[in-house]
Design a protein around this motif. Structure first.
Motif, PDB file in Angstrom:
ATOM      1  N   ASP A 115       0.941  -1.404   0.058  1.00  0.00           N
ATOM      2  CA  ASP A 115      -0.080  -0.075  -0.048  1.00  0.00           C
ATOM      3  C   ASP A 115       0.841   1.345   0.077  1.00  0.00           C
ATOM      4  O   ASP A 115       0.340   2.395   0.295  1.00  0.00           O
ATOM      5  N   ALA A 116       2.134   0.956  -0.209  1.00  0.00           N
ATOM      6  CA  ALA A 116       3.107   2.132  -0.036  1.00  0.00           C
ATOM      7  C   ALA A 116       2.901   3.165  -1.649  1.00  0.00           C
ATOM      8  O   ALA A 116       3.173   4.457  -1.225  1.00  0.00           O
ATOM      9  N   ARG A 117       2.645   2.635  -2.444  1.00  0.00           N
ATOM     10  CA  ARG A 117       2.515   3.156  -3.851  1.00  0.00           C
ATOM     11  C   ARG A 117       1.133   2.909  -4.388  1.00  0.00           C
ATOM     12  O   ARG A 117       1.108   2.101  -5.360  1.00  0.00           O
ATOM     13  N   PRO A 118       0.184   3.341  -4.199  1.00  0.00           N
ATOM     14  CA  PRO A 118      -1.252   3.013  -4.699  1.00  0.00           C
ATOM     15  C   PRO A 118      -1.395   3.712  -6.231  1.00  0.00           C
ATOM     16  O   PRO A 118      -0.589   4.783  -6.494  1.00  0.00           O
ATOM     17  N   LEU A 119      -1.714   2.851  -6.897  1.00  0.00           N
ATOM     18  CA  LEU A 119      -1.789   3.148  -8.358  1.00  0.00           C
ATOM     19  C   LEU A 119      -3.031   3.987  -8.670  1.00  0.00           C
ATOM     20  O   LEU A 119      -4.165   3.696  -8.208  1.00  0.00           O
ATOM     21  N   ASP A 120      -2.787   5.246  -9.471  1.00  0.00           N
ATOM     22  CA  ASP A 120      -3.952   6.063  -9.887  1.00  0.00           C
ATOM     23  C   ASP A 120      -4.291   5.562 -11.212  1.00  0.00           C
ATOM     24  O   ASP A 120      -3.940   4.273 -11.686  1.00  0.00           O
ATOM     25  N   GLU A 121      -5.062   6.301 -11.988  1.00  0.00           N
ATOM     26  CA  GLU A 121      -5.597   5.805 -13.276  1.00  0.00           C
ATOM     27  C   GLU A 121      -4.915   6.841 -14.467  1.00  0.00           C
ATOM     28  O   GLU A 121      -4.412   7.772 -14.275  1.00  0.00           O
ATOM     29  N   GLY A 122      -4.936   6.359 -15.438  1.00  0.00           N
ATOM     30  CA  GLY A 122      -4.088   6.900 -16.869  1.00  0.00           C
ATOM     31  C   GLY A 122      -2.717   6.609 -16.962  1.00  0.00           C
ATOM     32  O   GLY A 122      -2.576   5.373 -16.895  1.00  0.00           O
ATOM     33  N   LEU A 123      -1.940   7.495 -17.578  1.00  0.00           N
ATOM     34  CA  LEU A 123      -0.594   7.158 -17.674  1.00  0.00           C
ATOM     35  C   LEU A 123       0.144   7.542 -16.252  1.00  0.00           C
ATOM     36  O   LEU A 123       0.064   8.382 -15.911  1.00  0.00           O
ATOM     37  N   LEU A 124       0.877   6.358 -15.866  1.00  0.00           N
ATOM     38  CA  LEU A 124       1.557   6.231 -14.616  1.00  0.00           C
ATOM     39  C   LEU A 124       2.900   6.663 -14.410  1.00  0.00           C
ATOM     40  O   LEU A 124       3.411   6.512 -15.587  1.00  0.00           O
ATOM     41  N   SER A 125       3.361   7.472 -13.503  1.00  0.00           N
ATOM     42  CA  SER A 125       4.897   7.545 -13.408  1.00  0.00           C
ATOM     43  C   SER A 125       5.355   6.131 -12.980  1.00  0.00           C
ATOM     44  O   SER A 125       4.870   5.282 -12.316  1.00  0.00           O
ATOM     45  N   PRO A 126       6.691   5.763 -13.942  1.00  0.00           N
ATOM     46  CA  PRO A 126       7.133   4.429 -13.670  1.00  0.00           C
ATOM     47  C   PRO A 126       7.986   4.371 -12.433  1.00  0.00           C
ATOM     48  O   PRO A 126       8.318   3.255 -11.918  1.00  0.00           O
ATOM     49  N   ALA A 127       8.297   5.458 -11.775  1.00  0.00           N
ATOM     50  CA  ALA A 127       9.426   5.463 -10.581  1.00  0.00           C
ATOM     51  C   ALA A 127       9.107   6.613  -9.731  1.00  0.00           C
ATOM     52  O   ALA A 127       8.448   7.563 -10.276  1.00  0.00           O
ATOM     53  N   ASP A 128       9.658   6.388  -8.432  1.00  0.00           N
ATOM     54  CA  ASP A 128       9.744   7.986  -7.654  1.00  0.00           C
ATOM     55  C   ASP A 128      10.974   8.644  -8.337  1.00  0.00           C
ATOM     56  O   ASP A 128      12.045   8.184  -8.771  1.00  0.00           O
ATOM     57  N   GLY A 129      10.723   9.896  -8.304  1.00  0.00           N
ATOM     58  CA  GLY A 129      11.923  10.668  -8.854  1.00  0.00           C
ATOM     59  C   GLY A 129      11.371  12.286  -9.190  1.00  0.00           C
ATOM     60  O   GLY A 129      10.405  12.712  -8.672  1.00  0.00           O
ATOM     61  N   THR A 130      12.179  12.726 -10.212  1.00  0.00           N
ATOM     62  CA  THR A 130      11.772  14.037 -10.636  1.00  0.00           C
ATOM     63  C   THR A 130      11.351  14.010 -12.188  1.00  0.00           C
ATOM     64  O   THR A 130      12.173  13.361 -12.969  1.00  0.00           O
ATOM     65  N   LEU A 131      10.068  14.380 -12.470  1.00  0.00           N
ATOM     66  CA  LEU A 131       9.825  14.590 -13.965  1.00  0.00           C
ATOM     67  C   LEU A 131      10.234  15.641 -14.464  1.00  0.00           C
ATOM     68  O   LEU A 131      10.125  16.845 -14.302  1.00  0.00           O
ATOM     69  N   SER A 132      11.625  15.460 -15.082  1.00  0.00           N
ATOM     70  CA  SER A 132      12.331  16.629 -15.677  1.00  0.00           C
ATOM     71  C   SER A 132      12.109  17.170 -16.950  1.00  0.00           C
ATOM     72  O   SER A 132      12.088  18.390 -17.015  1.00  0.00           O
ATOM     73  N   GLN A 133      11.583  16.349 -17.838  1.00  0.00           N
ATOM     74  CA  GLN A 133      11.147  16.739 -19.040  1.00  0.00           C
ATOM     75  C   GLN A 133       9.932  16.039 -19.639  1.00  0.00           C
ATOM     76  O   GLN A 133       9.869  14.836 -19.317  1.00  0.00           O
ATOM     77  N   TRP A 134       9.072  16.612 -20.495  1.00  0.00           N
ATOM     78  CA  TRP A 134       8.068  15.659 -20.999  1.00  0.00           C
ATOM     79  C   TRP A 134       7.372  16.560 -22.063  1.00  0.00           C
ATOM     80  O   TRP A 134       7.545  17.794 -22.373  1.00  0.00           O
ATOM     81  N   GLY A 135       6.583  15.961 -22.987  1.00  0.00           N
ATOM     82  CA  GLY A 135       6.029  16.479 -24.070  1.00  0.00           C
ATOM     83  C   GLY A 135       5.787  15.963 -25.481  1.00  0.00           C
ATOM     84  O   GLY A 135       5.980  14.457 -25.296  1.00  0.00           O
ATOM     85  N   GLU A 136       5.807  16.399 -26.571  1.00  0.00           N
ATOM     86  CA  GLU A 136       5.841  15.986 -27.756  1.00  0.00           C
ATOM     87  C   GLU A 136       7.312  15.748 -28.465  1.00  0.00           C
ATOM     88  O   GLU A 136       7.853  16.357 -28.063  1.00  0.00           O
ATOM     89  N   ILE A 137       7.464  14.642 -29.175  1.00  0.00           N
ATOM     90  CA  ILE A 137       8.488  14.323 -29.661  1.00  0.00           C
ATOM     91  C   ILE A 137       8.500  15.040 -31.143  1.00  0.00           C
ATOM     92  O   ILE A 137       7.565  14.904 -31.808  1.00  0.00           O
ATOM     93  N   ASP A 138       9.253  16.152 -31.471  1.00  0.00           N
ATOM     94  CA  ASP A 138       9.337  16.944 -32.378  1.00  0.00           C
ATOM     95  C   ASP A 138      10.052  16.668 -33.704  1.00  0.00           C
ATOM     96  O   ASP A 138      11.469  16.378 -33.704  1.00  0.00           O
ATOM     97  N   ALA A 139       9.481  15.926 -34.543  1.00  0.00           N
ATOM     98  CA  ALA A 139      10.142  15.512 -35.670  1.00  0.00           C
ATOM     99  C   ALA A 139      11.415  14.435 -35.201  1.00  0.00           C
ATOM    100  O   ALA A 139      12.659  14.430 -36.000  1.00  0.00           O
TER     101      ALA A 139
END
Length: 278
Positions: free
Chosen positions: A75-99
């Protein structure tokens, strides 16, 4: 404190792999007093919450690596819905792949083909998709889980350097994630093709997967493994782990909508936390 650019520059001549293997030997040491001292010092330094761990007594772990890759309570890391974070940490970059290009840091990009080990055909699947990068610092939980359910089709080991992957280095070493040793894991999902790239770093002794055990370090050439017998992994199921910290880059052939789009910069995330929708 060493300036960020100088910190990055002094890493170029260092014997990355030798240093990492030496640290790996220390992390596998089974001398009781030594491994206990290392573990307790680490807990104090990084304020590790051992109440989350299945085994909360640090002296029970046979090695530092066993402690570092410790399992958490269900129960330490309950799962949410949708696209989930794969790990604990810092989401440093995200977005669309441009060409076919991804953002590493402000002013730095790298190509999908380079990240995948020089595979332009595979990279073309992600030319206009989405990506997210999660950095795992030493204090974080170091098992990596599935952001969505998927079936493994191919695993590719790509040799390379072992630069640090912290913020200072990502801002000053061009193409960092496409230069470091890494493990590329291709999946098919209900949302289309997905690839998870586990990026090695300085003093990361090894990368493991749940289907192959310890994979790195390997030889100095690209090695591909196809999986004729399907390996199915549910959303939130563990897929691998780092023996000491590093970074996960995940990419999707189809576009994702990230809730972090309204954020001004990197944000802290936990495994199982909702990142957005496919």
């Amino acid at each position: 404190m060493i300036p960020a650019k100088l910190f990055a520059l002094i890493q170029y001549p260092l014997p990355h792999h030798l240093l990492s293997r030496l640290v790996g030997c220390l992390a596998e040491c089974r001398i009781g007093w030594l491994k206990n001292a290392l573990i307790k010092a680490f807990i104090r330094q990084f304020k590790v919450n051992m109440n989350e761990a299945v085994e909360s007594d640090p002296t029970v772990y046979p090695t530092f690596n066993a402690f570092f890759t410790r399992a958490l309570k269900a129960d330490a890391r309950p799962l949410d819905e949708g696209l989930l974070s794969p790990a604990d940490g810092t989401l440093s970059q995200w977005g669309e792949i441009d060409a076919g290009r991804l953002i590493q840091a402000k002013g730095h990009h790298f190509s999908m083909a380079e990240l995948l080990g020089g595979d332009p055909l595979k990279a073309s699947d992600y030319r206009n998709g989405s990506f997210a990068t999660v950095y795992l610092s030493p204090k974080d939980y170091h098992r990596v889980h599935m952001p969505v359910a998927g079936t493994l089709t191919e695993m590719v080991y790509v040799p390379g350097r072992l630069f640090s992957v912290n913020d200072a280095t990502t801002r000053h070493v061009p193409g960092l994630f496409a230069r470091n040793e890494r493990l590329v894991c291709h999946f098919e999902t209900e949302q289309g093709s997905m690839v998870m790239v586990l990026v090695g770093a300085m003093i990361v002794a090894a990368i493991e997967t749940v289907w192959s055990g310890q994979v790195t370090p390997l030889s100095g050439r690209v090695e591909r493994v196809r999986f004729d017998k399907p390996v199915h992994l549910a959303q939130g199921e563990e897929m691998g782990r780092f023996k000491l910290g590093s970074t996960v880059v995940m990419a999707f052939a189809n576009k994702a909508t990230f809730e972090a789009n309204s954020a001004n910069g990197p944000i802290a995330v936990r495994m199982g936390q909702r990142l957005g929708d496919m």
